[in-house]
Design an enzyme around this catalytic site. Structure first.
Site: not given
Ligand SMILES: C[S@@+](CC[C@H](N)C(=O)[O-])C[C@H]1O[C@@H](n2cnc3c(N)ncnc32)[C@H](O)[C@@H]1O
Length: 389
Positions: A231-232, A257, A297
């Site tokens: 989820g980067g 992601d 979170h």
């Molecule tokens: C709050 S953001 C955090 C991004 C990054 N880690 C940061 O701290 O800047 C959450 C991330 O989780 C990804 N995400 C949400 N649902 C997901 C899923 N089912 N599988 C993979 N990634 C996911 C989103 O696309 C987003 O980039």
């Protein structure tokens, strides 16, 4: 003798004429808190409540309208500077009645979002100039206002179901579904997310990745990756890691992601489009470190545990580490940034920031053992270093 009102105003106006070092987060936060406490001492209850009724909502609308019209973009791209109403109207990408814009300009001047230097002369501030560079930083939602009615209708309980919360009630779909289905909204969210992550103290500055990650890492061909950022998003955290370790073999760092996010990646690393609610793919298995920054979170206990279970299956016992960077809410002295994000997550995603006890339960129930909790120098987030139990 107590200072006169004129002396108080003059003293306050003379403080911090050049601002405070932007990088000194702790000092800036302490001064802002003191200023807020001062405000409370001079305000009546009506003064305190009036902005909620009028100022905040309409200011939010005015800033958004200027974003929609491209005025912040146009003004910043033209080099900022003092402008007349007629010049600002020309920055708009749609036809706009000048007197309507003038009314918004008066409002934005009152809240010091822009400055007025003469009856028909306006100058931008660092706030409006920043929006001209990156409007995604201003990512807001209307769901907070729906919370009182949501709780009244569904009972006064915490919200855990990601498909049923004030956000889904207002926008008819879960947050990440909407982000995935609307490129403009995705751009706005990614812009906000990367600005928010860049604003934080880089994780590599307060967690010694050489000592705790690279030493003991297997860099031989065919070994698992050194780091997978789950989820980067577009790769801000990976950029910090690569800046610290510029000579790592290509392919040893992986950004994972959802498929719609990966094409916007800003780092030249291996990318994997993957849904973390399904088993991890082969290319992320047996990594030395799995980073989850501001990911868990977003999710309540059940979905967070599911993400962790899939990571557990991908990890190599005695070798892989889990690195969770997230807020650990202190039992006392939490800041308004930490707590407003906590409740906003509940409204938008049915998520939550967690106390240490909740982190321990989630991790232990999901089959992990915490090695150590590192706290960032700003005391905003923590890094929970864990391994398979
Ligand atoms: C709050 S953001 C955090 C991004 C990054 N880690 C940061 O701290 O800047 C959450 C991330 O989780 C990804 N995400 C949400 N649902 C997901 C899923 N089912 N599988 C993979 N990634 C996911 C989103 O696309 C987003 O980039």
């Amino acid at each position: 003798m107590a200072p006169s009102p004129a002396e108080i105003i003059s003293t306050l106006n003379s403080l911090c004429p050049d601002g405070v070092d932007e990088n000194d987060f702790i000092t800036r936060t302490a001064i802002a808190d003191a200023a807020k406490r001062l405000l409370k001492r001079v305000q009546t209850p009506f003064d305190f409540f009036f902005p909620f009724a009028a100022e905040y909502g309409i200011t939010h609308a005015a800033i958004q309208i200027f974003i929609d019209l491209g005025i912040w973009d146009g003004w910043t791209s033209a080099g900022g500077g003092e402008r007349s109403l007629a010049e600002l109207v020309k920055f708009a990408n749609k036809e706009v009645e000048p007197e309507l814009l003038a009314r918004f300009l008066r409002l934005l001047t009152c809240v010091h979002f822009i400055d007025q230097t003469a009856p028909d002369r306006f100058t931008p501030t660092k706030f409006s100039l920043e929006l001209g560079k990156e409007s995604g930083i201003y990512h807001t939602n209307a769901a907070n206002a729906a919370l009182p009615q949501f709780l009244s209708k569904h009972g006064y309980n915490q919200i855990f179901d990601a498909t049923h919360n004030p956000y889904t009630q207002v926008y008819n779909q879960p947050f990440f579904t909407r982000v995935a289905s609307d490129p403009l909204y995705a751009e706005s969210f990614n812009g906000f997310m990367s600005a928010y992550t860049r604003e934080k103290c880089p994780w590599t500055e307060w967690y010694d990745t050489s000592l705790h990650l690279l030493s003991g890492a297997d860099l031989s061909p065919g070994a698992g990756p050194v780091l997978v950022d789950i989820g980067g998003n577009i790769g801000v955290d990976i950029a910090h890691f690569l800046a610290t370790h510029p000579s790592l073999p290509k392919g040893s760092v992986v950004l994972e992601d959802l498929p719609h996010v990966i094409p916007s990646a800003v780092v030249d690393v291996k990318t994997v489009a993957h849904d973390f609610f399904t088993p991890q793919p082969e290319e992320t298995k047996d990594a030395r470190g799995y980073l989850l920054h501001a990911v868990l979170h977003d999710w309540a206990y059940e979905p967070a545990s599911k993400i962790l279970t899939h990571l557990k299956e991908a990890m190599k016992p005695g070798y892989s580490k889990l690195l969770i960077v997230d807020i650990v809410i202190p039992e006392m002295g939490a800041t308004i940034k930490q707590i407003s994000i906590d409740l906003m997550l509940m409204v938008m995603l049915s998520g939550a920031e967690r106390l240490e006890s909740a982190w321990r339960k989630l991790l232990e129930d999901s089959g992990f053992r915490i090695i150590k909790i590192w706290v960032d120098p700003r005391r905003y987030e923590s890094l929970i270093e864990a391994e398979l139990a």
